[in-house]
Structures are given as C-alpha cells and as structure tokens.
Write a protein that holds these residues in place. Structure first.
Motif, PDB file in Angstrom:
ATOM      1  N   ALA A   1       9.791   4.808   9.710  1.00  0.00           N
ATOM      2  CA  ALA A   1       9.341   6.192  10.574  1.00  0.00           C
ATOM      3  C   ALA A   1       7.811   6.413  10.035  1.00  0.00           C
ATOM      4  O   ALA A   1       7.083   6.710  10.966  1.00  0.00           O
ATOM      5  N   LEU A   2       7.771   6.368   8.855  1.00  0.00           N
ATOM      6  CA  LEU A   2       6.618   6.695   8.307  1.00  0.00           C
ATOM      7  C   LEU A   2       5.429   5.609   8.902  1.00  0.00           C
ATOM      8  O   LEU A   2       4.340   5.833   9.258  1.00  0.00           O
TER       9      LEU A   2
ATOM     10  N   GLN B   1       3.526  -3.803   4.808  1.00  0.00           N
ATOM     11  CA  GLN B   1       2.855  -4.460   3.677  1.00  0.00           C
ATOM     12  C   GLN B   1       1.535  -3.350   3.048  1.00  0.00           C
ATOM     13  O   GLN B   1       1.365  -3.295   1.905  1.00  0.00           O
ATOM     14  N   SER B   2       0.956  -3.047   4.223  1.00  0.00           N
ATOM     15  CA  SER B   2      -0.153  -1.961   3.679  1.00  0.00           C
ATOM     16  C   SER B   2       0.311  -0.872   3.070  1.00  0.00           C
ATOM     17  O   SER B   2      -0.267  -0.431   2.007  1.00  0.00           O
ATOM     18  N   LEU B   3       1.633  -0.405   3.413  1.00  0.00           N
ATOM     19  CA  LEU B   3       2.090   0.913   2.712  1.00  0.00           C
ATOM     20  C   LEU B   3       2.481   0.400   1.389  1.00  0.00           C
ATOM     21  O   LEU B   3       2.140   1.395   0.344  1.00  0.00           O
ATOM     22  N   LYS B   4       3.040  -0.840   1.163  1.00  0.00           N
ATOM     23  CA  LYS B   4       3.324  -1.215  -0.062  1.00  0.00           C
ATOM     24  C   LYS B   4       2.308  -1.396  -0.945  1.00  0.00           C
ATOM     25  O   LYS B   4       2.231  -1.295  -2.246  1.00  0.00           O
ATOM     26  N   MET B   5       1.175  -1.860  -0.705  1.00  0.00           N
ATOM     27  CA  MET B   5       0.062  -2.230  -1.409  1.00  0.00           C
ATOM     28  C   MET B   5      -0.709  -0.851  -1.815  1.00  0.00           C
ATOM     29  O   MET B   5      -1.198  -0.807  -2.983  1.00  0.00           O
TER      30      MET B   5
ATOM     31  N   VAL C   1       2.187   8.197   0.752  1.00  0.00           N
ATOM     32  CA  VAL C   1       2.530   7.557  -0.180  1.00  0.00           C
ATOM     33  C   VAL C   1       3.897   8.386  -0.996  1.00  0.00           C
ATOM     34  O   VAL C   1       4.957   7.767  -1.352  1.00  0.00           O
ATOM     35  N   GLN C   2       3.522   9.368  -1.444  1.00  0.00           N
ATOM     36  CA  GLN C   2       4.259  10.360  -2.106  1.00  0.00           C
ATOM     37  C   GLN C   2       5.691  10.533  -0.963  1.00  0.00           C
ATOM     38  O   GLN C   2       6.932  10.487  -1.581  1.00  0.00           O
ATOM     39  N   MET C   3       5.556  10.685   0.034  1.00  0.00           N
ATOM     40  CA  MET C   3       6.849  10.884   1.308  1.00  0.00           C
ATOM     41  C   MET C   3       7.590   9.819   1.046  1.00  0.00           C
ATOM     42  O   MET C   3       8.778   9.675   1.002  1.00  0.00           O
ATOM     43  N   ALA C   4       6.918   8.535   1.058  1.00  0.00           N
ATOM     44  CA  ALA C   4       7.663   7.103   0.950  1.00  0.00           C
ATOM     45  C   ALA C   4       8.506   6.973  -0.302  1.00  0.00           C
ATOM     46  O   ALA C   4       9.674   6.630  -0.306  1.00  0.00           O
TER      47      ALA C   4
END
Length: 149
Positions: A27-28, A37-41, A15-18
């Motif tokens: 790429a992540l 969506q899962s990364l945004k959540m 999450v920090q890298m994003a």
C-alpha cells in the motif's frame, strides 16, 4: 505525493511506516509511487546512516582532504621555486654586471672601481695652544708652541 517529490524527512517517515508494519508495504509503494526495491534501498540507507552516526569518532577537527593537502603542497612548492628563481635572477644580474665591467676594462673605457677603504677621521684640534691657533688677543698672530711668549 510521489516519492521523487519527497524530501529527506518525508522519505524517512515513509521508511518508518514501513518498519512499524502498521501500513502494508504494498500500500505504501502504491500510494507514494515507489517500487519495493527503491523502498528497500531507502531502508538500508537509513540503517547505514544511523550506524555511521552512532559510531564513535576521534575528537578534534577532521583532517584536510587529499585534494586540499595536494593543493597546499603544490602551492608551497611553487612558492619555493619562485624564490629560487628570484635568487638565480639576482645571480645572473650580478654575473652580467661583472662581464660588462670586464669588457669595459679590456676596452679601456673604465677604470677599476675604487675599493672602499677605511674612512679617514678628521683631526680635531685638541691643544688650543698649537701653532695655528689665534693668539689670546685675537689678532691672528701665531702663538709660540712652547708657550714662552
């Protein structure tokens, strides 16, 4: 490594890298096998947890949960009811004893119980020259109560 295999700390690093933007989100998502969506959540959950952690809280211990409070109240009520039940059992036993005594009295089987009265005190001989004391020569002769002789 896949997103589902990562623990909390490793997910937080992703999450920090994003957020930093050094690595593109696409790429992540591909390298960790996670959808956008899962990364945004996950990012939203991290923000929510950070705000919650920084919110001022009242000092002291937390109160009991609703379930614990209800369980304690039920336990107290149960204890009170058990005590009341014991009192009623004692009252019932006393009443049944009276019924039994009354039946025996009606049938003539028992006498009325003697009521406890005052205990009678024993009389102590305070005057050594009373008529029932032994004479001075210890012969057993009665001594005149007047002491004449």
């Amino acid at each position: 490594m896949k997103w589902k295999d990562l623990k909390g700390e490793a997910r937080y690093r992703v999450v920090q890298m994003a957020r930093e933007g050094k690595v593109p989100i696409k790429a992540l998502c591909q390298s960790f096998g996670v959808s956008r969506q899962s990364l945004k959540m996950a990012m939203d959950k991290a923000d929510q947890a950070a705000m919650e952690a920084l919110t001022p809280k009242s000092p002291g211990r937390k109160g009991k949960s609703k379930e614990q409070a209800e369980a304690e109240a039920i336990k107290q009520e149960k204890d009170l009811l058990e005590k009341e039940l014991d009192r009623w059992k004692q009252k019932y036993e006393i009443a049944m004893t009276f019924v039994d005594i009354h039946k025996k009295l009606l049938n003539g089987e028992a006498q009325e119980p003697k009521r406890p009265g005052k205990k009678k005190k024993r009389k102590h001989l305070r005057n050594p020259r009373s008529a029932k004391t032994v004479g001075a020569d210890r012969t057993g002769e009665k001594v005149d109560p007047n002491g004449d002789g």
